[in-house]
Design a protein around this motif. Structure first.
Motif, PDB file in Angstrom:
ATOM      1  N   THR A  10       0.824  -1.217   0.000  1.00  0.00           N
ATOM      2  CA  THR A  10       0.000   0.000   0.000  1.00  0.00           C
ATOM      3  C   THR A  10       0.850   1.256   0.000  1.00  0.00           C
ATOM      4  OG1 THR A  10      -0.173  -0.138   2.394  1.00  0.00           O
ATOM      5  CG2 THR A  10      -1.971  -1.109   1.116  1.00  0.00           C
ATOM      6  N   PRO A  12       4.601   2.926  -2.190  1.00  0.00           N
ATOM      7  CA  PRO A  12       5.647   2.665  -3.178  1.00  0.00           C
ATOM      8  C   PRO A  12       6.977   2.317  -2.518  1.00  0.00           C
ATOM      9  CG  PRO A  12       5.319   5.009  -2.945  1.00  0.00           C
ATOM     10  CD  PRO A  12       4.272   4.353  -2.095  1.00  0.00           C
ATOM     11  N   TRP A  60      10.176   5.762  -7.684  1.00  0.00           N
ATOM     12  CA  TRP A  60       9.268   5.178  -6.702  1.00  0.00           C
ATOM     13  C   TRP A  60       8.366   4.202  -7.440  1.00  0.00           C
ATOM     14  CZ3 TRP A  60       9.725   5.802  -1.534  1.00  0.00           C
ATOM     15  CH2 TRP A  60      10.627   6.779  -1.106  1.00  0.00           C
ATOM     16  N   CYS A  62       5.515   1.303  -7.856  1.00  0.00           N
ATOM     17  CA  CYS A  62       4.213   0.922  -7.308  1.00  0.00           C
ATOM     18  C   CYS A  62       4.236  -0.515  -6.788  1.00  0.00           C
ATOM     19  CB  CYS A  62       3.175   1.065  -8.418  1.00  0.00           C
ATOM     20  SG  CYS A  62       1.551   0.395  -8.029  1.00  0.00           S
ATOM     21  N   THR A  63       3.643  -0.735  -5.637  1.00  0.00           N
ATOM     22  CA  THR A  63       3.467  -2.096  -5.112  1.00  0.00           C
ATOM     23  C   THR A  63       1.992  -2.493  -5.055  1.00  0.00           C
ATOM     24  OG1 THR A  63       3.373  -1.377  -2.808  1.00  0.00           O
ATOM     25  CG2 THR A  63       5.548  -1.960  -3.685  1.00  0.00           C
ATOM     26  N   CYS A  64       1.093  -1.494  -5.164  1.00  0.00           N
ATOM     27  CA  CYS A  64      -0.341  -1.823  -5.062  1.00  0.00           C
ATOM     28  C   CYS A  64      -0.890  -2.322  -6.397  1.00  0.00           C
ATOM     29  CB  CYS A  64      -1.139  -0.620  -4.565  1.00  0.00           C
ATOM     30  SG  CYS A  64      -1.393   0.689  -5.780  1.00  0.00           S
ATOM     31  N   THR A  67      -1.570   1.556 -10.149  1.00  0.00           N
ATOM     32  CA  THR A  67      -1.096   2.766 -10.820  1.00  0.00           C
ATOM     33  C   THR A  67      -1.531   2.813 -12.286  1.00  0.00           C
ATOM     34  OG1 THR A  67       0.851   4.091 -11.389  1.00  0.00           O
ATOM     35  CG2 THR A  67       1.144   1.686 -11.387  1.00  0.00           C
ATOM     36  N   TYR A  72       5.599   3.186 -12.110  1.00  0.00           N
ATOM     37  CA  TYR A  72       5.773   4.223 -11.099  1.00  0.00           C
ATOM     38  C   TYR A  72       4.500   4.464 -10.285  1.00  0.00           C
ATOM     39  CZ  TYR A  72       9.371   4.936 -14.582  1.00  0.00           C
ATOM     40  OH  TYR A  72      10.379   4.714 -15.487  1.00  0.00           O
ATOM     41  N   CYS A  73       4.689   4.776  -9.038  1.00  0.00           N
ATOM     42  CA  CYS A  73       3.570   5.146  -8.180  1.00  0.00           C
ATOM     43  C   CYS A  73       2.943   6.440  -8.696  1.00  0.00           C
ATOM     44  CB  CYS A  73       4.085   5.346  -6.750  1.00  0.00           C
ATOM     45  SG  CYS A  73       2.853   5.998  -5.616  1.00  0.00           S
ATOM     46  N   ASP A  74       1.613   6.457  -8.804  1.00  0.00           N
ATOM     47  CA  ASP A  74       0.927   7.694  -9.200  1.00  0.00           C
ATOM     48  C   ASP A  74      -0.034   8.158  -8.089  1.00  0.00           C
ATOM     49  OD1 ASP A  74      -1.213   5.945  -9.306  1.00  0.00           O
ATOM     50  OD2 ASP A  74      -1.800   6.463 -11.374  1.00  0.00           O
ATOM     51  N   SER A  76      -2.261   6.244  -6.608  1.00  0.00           N
ATOM     52  CA  SER A  76      -3.501   5.451  -6.593  1.00  0.00           C
ATOM     53  C   SER A  76      -3.657   4.649  -5.301  1.00  0.00           C
ATOM     54  CB  SER A  76      -3.548   4.489  -7.781  1.00  0.00           C
ATOM     55  OG  SER A  76      -3.643   5.202  -8.997  1.00  0.00           O
ATOM     56  N   HIS A  77      -2.535   4.311  -4.664  1.00  0.00           N
ATOM     57  CA  HIS A  77      -2.612   3.521  -3.426  1.00  0.00           C
ATOM     58  C   HIS A  77      -3.364   4.255  -2.329  1.00  0.00           C
ATOM     59  CE1 HIS A  77       1.060   5.954  -2.822  1.00  0.00           C
ATOM     60  NE2 HIS A  77       0.648   5.977  -1.573  1.00  0.00           N
TER      61      HIS A  77
END
Ligand code: FES
Length: 80
Positions: A10, A12, A60, A62-64, A67, A72-74, A76-77
């Motif tokens: 939840t 990055p 960074w 994304c792990t969720c 995105t 890349y994390c945007d 959205s998490h």
């Protein structure tokens, strides 16, 4: 088979990307080497996303898996 992609995290993860070096971002969420692929997608019908950064920089990742701008994390998490 569970619904994919699985939410693997939840927040990055920072990755110190090296110019010209390719890494494989996990798209299915099943890898236990997040945010990177470990081959766990094998029977899922999904595949990893190979990324090569043009310059060395911190990214960074994304792990969720929600995105809209993979890998890349945007942000959205934050809606999970
Ligand atoms: S960790 Fe997936 S959008 Fe931020």
């Amino acid at each position: 088979m569970e619904d994919l992609p699985k939410i693997a995290g939840t927040a990055p993860v920072k990755h110190e990307a090296e110019a010209g070096k390719t890494y494989a971002w996990c798209t299915c969420g099943l890898s236990d080497k997040q945010p990177f692929c470990n081959g766990a997608h094998r029977d899922s019908g999904m595949t990893n996303l190979k990324v090569t950064e043009e310059e060395s920089k911190d990214v960074w990742l994304c792990t969720c898996k929600q995105t809209k701008n993979p890998p890349y994390c945007d942000g959205s998490h934050k809606a999970l």
